[in-house]
Structures are given as C-alpha cells and as structure tokens.
Enzyme design. Sequence first.
Site, PDB file in Angstrom:
ATOM      1  N   ALA A   1       0.854  -1.193   0.000  1.00  0.00           N
ATOM      2  CA  ALA A   1       0.000   0.000   0.000  1.00  0.00           C
ATOM      3  C   ALA A   1       0.887   1.239   0.000  1.00  0.00           C
ATOM      4  O   ALA A   1       1.800   1.331   0.826  1.00  0.00           O
ATOM      5  CB  ALA A   1      -0.904   0.011   1.225  1.00  0.00           C
ATOM      6  N   HIS A   2       0.653   2.120  -0.933  1.00  0.00           N
ATOM      7  CA  HIS A   2       1.430   3.364  -0.943  1.00  0.00           C
ATOM      8  C   HIS A   2       0.713   4.511  -1.639  1.00  0.00           C
ATOM      9  O   HIS A   2       1.260   5.618  -1.737  1.00  0.00           O
ATOM     10  CB  HIS A   2       2.794   3.144  -1.610  1.00  0.00           C
TER      11      HIS A   2
END
Length: 354
Positions: free
Chosen positions: A202-203
Amino acid sequence: MRILTVIGNRPQFIKAAAVSGPLRARHEEVLVHTGQHYDDALSRVFFSELGLARPDRELGVGGGSNTSQLARMLATLEPLLAQERPDAALVYGDTNSTLAGALAAAQAGMPVIHVEAGMRSFDRTMPEERNRVLADHLADLLLCSSGTSAANLAAESVTGRVEVVGDVMVDVALRWQPAARENAEAPARYGLTPGAYLLLTAHRAGNVDDPQRLRTLVHLIETLPAPVLFPLHPRTRARLEDAGLLDALHTRAGVVLTEPLGYAEFTALLCQARAVLTDSGGVQKEAYLAEVPCVTLRTGTEWVETVDAGWNALVDLDASAALGALARTPPDQHPQLYGDGHAAERCVAAIDRL
Ligand code: UDP
C-alpha cells in the site's frame, strides 16, 4: 532514430527493462532517470536485477510536492532536450516523470511516445490520473495495454495515433514468474509457507497520506488472517511513523514488515501467496498473471478486466469486505487479458513507423 526515454520510479524501471533492449536493437536510446524514486531499494536494485542500462543522465530532482517536483523536472529537461536533440521522447505510465517528459518534449516540438496509454481510474483526485490524461493528450503515439484503454482514448478524442500492443510489464512478469513459483527460499526467509500467507502492499497517496485513512488501513491489516507480509514503501513507512502507528504494526503478531523488496524476491512471494492485497496498479496485474486472487484497497481500478474476470475485488479499506473477498473461490477461467509477453517488440515496431 535517437529516442530519449524519461523514467523515474519503480514500475517505470520495470517497463523500461522490457522495452529498452528491443528498442536499442533498432534505435539509439538516451536514458534519463529523473530521480523521482531515489531510494536504492526502489531504484538501483531494479537496474542491476533487470539488466537495465545505466542511465545516461540522472537529474536528481526527487522529493517535494507534486507541483514543485514537476516544475524542477521541466526546468531540468528543457536544456537537456536542447543538448541531446532526440528525434522523439518516450515516457511510461502515469507519474510526474511521465508528465514532465511528455510536456518538455512537446514544448520542444518533439514527438511524444506514451507506453501504457489510455489507462483511466476516472478519479481526478489521483495525481496519477491527472498525469496520464495530460500525457495522453500530448502524445503523438499512444501504445495501449488493452482494448479498454484504446476505447478510453477514442472517447476522449486524443489526436495521436493509438495502437494496442499489450502490456510491457507482462513481458517481464511472464519471463520471471516460472522461476519465481519454484523459489522456495523467498517464503522460507520470512518463515512463510507457500499458499498460506497474504502479501500486502500500500502506498497510494489516497490511502496513506491522510492519518484517518491510514488508521483504517492498519485496522484492516490487523483484521486479516495471519500471516501477512507487508513490504513497506518508504512513503508508507514515513506516514506510519508520523502517525505513531509503525511500532504497533511492527510488534503485531502475524504481521511481517520488510523493506521494499527486489523484483525477483517480490515476484516469488507474490506467486506463492494465498492472495494479494494492494493499492498498486502493477501488483494487481501481476497477481492476475500469477493466478493469485487479488483484493484491491481502492474503490476503482484502471485494470478493470481483472475485476470483470473475477480475479480481483475492489474493497477500498473495508475490512469485512476484504475478508469476504478472501473467502471467494477463484474462477476456473483465466483469459489472456494484457497480451502474450511480446508487447515490447510491438512497441518498437510502432515506433519504427513513427
Ligand atoms: N514491487 C517490487 N518490490 C516490492 C513491491 C513491488 O519489486 O516490494 C514491484 C511489483 O512487482 C510491480 C511494481 O513494483 O512490478 C509495482 O510498483 P508500485 O506498486 O510502486 O507502482 P504502481 O504499480 O502502483 O504504479
């Protein structure tokens, strides 16, 4: 022709690794690395692993806000283009480096080639969506991963020539995934059993920049069945640290945090995971190719075909929806959605005709 390629972040190194070889067989390439990703774990490792040539120019203009980064890229690219005098500029995907390369070249009167053109989330709050829409409208040659992206471009009446060539990341994934499936060391290194762990990345700004959303993401991770392997993007690590959430996640039983991984190791862990949870575009596509179910931590996706095929579920950050998606049985059918692994050759053939 002399083609100046502008790249700057992790997925662009992977895309360039597919195209650069076939391109150099027929044309001269000047490789420019903007420095958008300057962390060694997101940058240097991909050049060595994927055999991408060293950049001819390193601009070192990473960091800062999207606007200031774009401004610094444009200011640096203008004199560079004047010096290098390429016949065309080649850009990939949807980052600040994509838009800067496309705009600087268009302003200099040079043809622009956009690989992975026409992807749309139809969410203009995403910086990636703004970058890709603008790059597509600047491009003279738009090379698409799928028929859906070509249809998106037709609907927007872009002026450049549109060709569906397949997806260049698929070229790399299809080459690496067979060995990755057999790589027993990668899961063992983290104490994981093949088929019995979840891989999570996740980014996206929309998930990690807002502390409230970030807390919801952490809650989701804590709700998932263990073990969960989570290679931390530097942006995500910094936001977790700022929000005081990193230590709790670090000590949480069943959650394994790592640095960002190299491509071979990440691909091995992806191919052997029970399922993948991600907000990354590239990872959704790679999970599909590996026939690993994907749960996407967003409300929409550019890779709509993976959802339509039943291999990807959009759950945003809703923990119970994620659990529901993980409980689904994967479909029997697995159609070829993004080409046959020869997209890079088709890109070069299209460039030959520019
Ligand atoms: N990737 C990697 N190591 C990691 C996480 C991802 O090599 O720890 C690779 C992954 O296989 C995919 C690409 O990085 O090819 C996706 O990059 P990212 O998620 O940063 O970008 P996005 O696709 O969201 O633009």
